[in-house]
Motif scaffolding. Structure first.
Motif, PDB file in Angstrom:
ATOM      1  N   CYS A 110      17.067   6.036  -0.775  1.00 43.96           N
ATOM      2  CA  CYS A 110      16.086   6.082   0.304  1.00 43.96           C
ATOM      3  C   CYS A 110      16.650   6.920   1.444  1.00 43.96           C
ATOM      4  CB  CYS A 110      15.748   4.673   0.783  1.00 43.96           C
ATOM      5  SG  CYS A 110      14.452   4.662   2.020  1.00 43.96           S
ATOM      6  N   SER A 143      14.041   0.931   2.477  1.00 45.28           N
ATOM      7  CA  SER A 143      14.878   0.187   1.546  1.00 45.28           C
ATOM      8  C   SER A 143      16.244   0.098   2.237  1.00 45.28           C
ATOM      9  CB  SER A 143      14.987   0.932   0.213  1.00 45.28           C
ATOM     10  OG  SER A 143      15.920   0.295  -0.613  1.00 45.28           O
ATOM     11  N   GLU A 168      14.673  -1.473  -5.413  1.00 39.36           N
ATOM     12  CA  GLU A 168      13.328  -1.869  -5.032  1.00 39.36           C
ATOM     13  C   GLU A 168      12.346  -0.708  -5.080  1.00 39.36           C
ATOM     14  OE1 GLU A 168      12.407  -2.879  -0.848  1.00 39.36           O
ATOM     15  OE2 GLU A 168      14.370  -2.035  -0.407  1.00 39.36           O
ATOM     16  N   LEU A 175       2.167  -2.192   3.352  1.00 39.82           N
ATOM     17  CA  LEU A 175       3.113  -1.873   2.280  1.00 39.82           C
ATOM     18  C   LEU A 175       3.669  -3.163   1.700  1.00 39.82           C
ATOM     19  CD1 LEU A 175       5.368   0.627   4.277  1.00 39.82           C
ATOM     20  CD2 LEU A 175       3.378   1.221   2.931  1.00 39.82           C
ATOM     21  N   GLY A 232       7.349  -4.468  -0.568  1.00 39.08           N
ATOM     22  CA  GLY A 232       8.586  -4.191  -1.274  1.00 39.08           C
ATOM     23  C   GLY A 232       8.673  -5.127  -2.457  1.00 39.08           C
ATOM     24  N   VAL A 283      10.161  -0.042   8.368  1.00 44.03           N
ATOM     25  CA  VAL A 283      10.350  -0.334   6.956  1.00 44.03           C
ATOM     26  C   VAL A 283      11.222   0.736   6.306  1.00 44.03           C
ATOM     27  CG1 VAL A 283       8.180  -1.613   6.683  1.00 44.03           C
ATOM     28  CG2 VAL A 283       8.200   0.840   6.306  1.00 44.03           C
ATOM     29  N   ILE A 299       8.842   0.522  -2.926  1.00 47.05           N
ATOM     30  CA  ILE A 299       8.013   0.306  -1.746  1.00 47.05           C
ATOM     31  C   ILE A 299       6.667   0.953  -2.040  1.00 47.05           C
ATOM     32  CG2 ILE A 299       7.691   0.681   0.714  1.00 47.05           C
ATOM     33  CD1 ILE A 299      10.732   0.746   1.016  1.00 47.05           C
TER      34      ILE A 299
END
Length: 187
Positions: free
Chosen positions: A44, A79, A91, A55, A57, A77, A93
């Motif tokens: 990220c 990661s 993860e 959003l 996650g 926001v 998003i």
């Protein structure tokens, strides 16, 4: 950008010079529903401010999506693990509604830190708030019943039922969709 400035002011005041430098480093992005800001296995590279939209996650476990956070307007926001460690994240998003975000790259943010201590402090405070929410979530999963977790979610985010699918809410609460339906019928 006014929403971002107002949000930042609530966390920590920054100088006019820092605000101008930050404004030049930010990019506004429009992201369509069902697209991804980041997917598992990617590093990220951006920290985002969500101006409009929603959003979530989530990560995959045995072929099942496990939702562990939602982001709404005026949330920062990213990661966090991947953004800070510079390692591939686990993860995804996902954008749940057409969204407007402001983003800044890891490199640009760190360059700003070198020249504006108030920005470094601001981001530290944002990270601390994220950590607090994460710990509260962990304690809720450990020590609260499913019903208590649902009631707390509805109390703190009453708009969630209009914006998030029941399946994703159930996953977030750590329960099945059937259990969520049962709880909702009793509340």
């Amino acid at each position: 950008m006014n929403a971002l400035f107002n949000c930042i002011s609530q966390y920590h005041p920054i100088s006019l010079g820092a605000w101008k430098a930050l404004s030049r480093a930010l990019t506004q992005v429009e992201v369509s529903k069902n697209s991804f800001l980041i997917q598992e296995g990617m590093v990220c590279n951006h920290l985002y401010f969500l101006e409009r939209g929603c959003l979530r996650g989530y990560y995959m476990l045995d072929g099942k999506e496990i939702t562990y956070w939602f982001g709404f307007e005026n949330n920062f926001v990213t990661s966090f693990y991947s953004f800070i460690s510079r390692k591939p994240g686990v993860e995804n998003i996902q954008v749940l509604e057409d969204s407007t975000l402001w983003r800044i790259s890891f490199e640009a943010l760190n360059q700003l830190f070198d020249h504006h201590n108030d920005l470094e402090r601001l981001v530290r405070i944002i990270n601390e708030q994220y950590y607090i929410r994460l710990e509260e979530r962990l304690m809720g999963l450990q020590f609260k019943t499913a019903r208590e977790r649902y009631e707390q979610l509805i109390e703190t985010s009453p708009h969630i039922l209009q914006r998030i699918s029941l399946g994703q809410i159930a996953s977030y609460l750590g329960i099945s969709q059937e259990t969520l339906s049962r709880i909702r019928s009793q509340v």
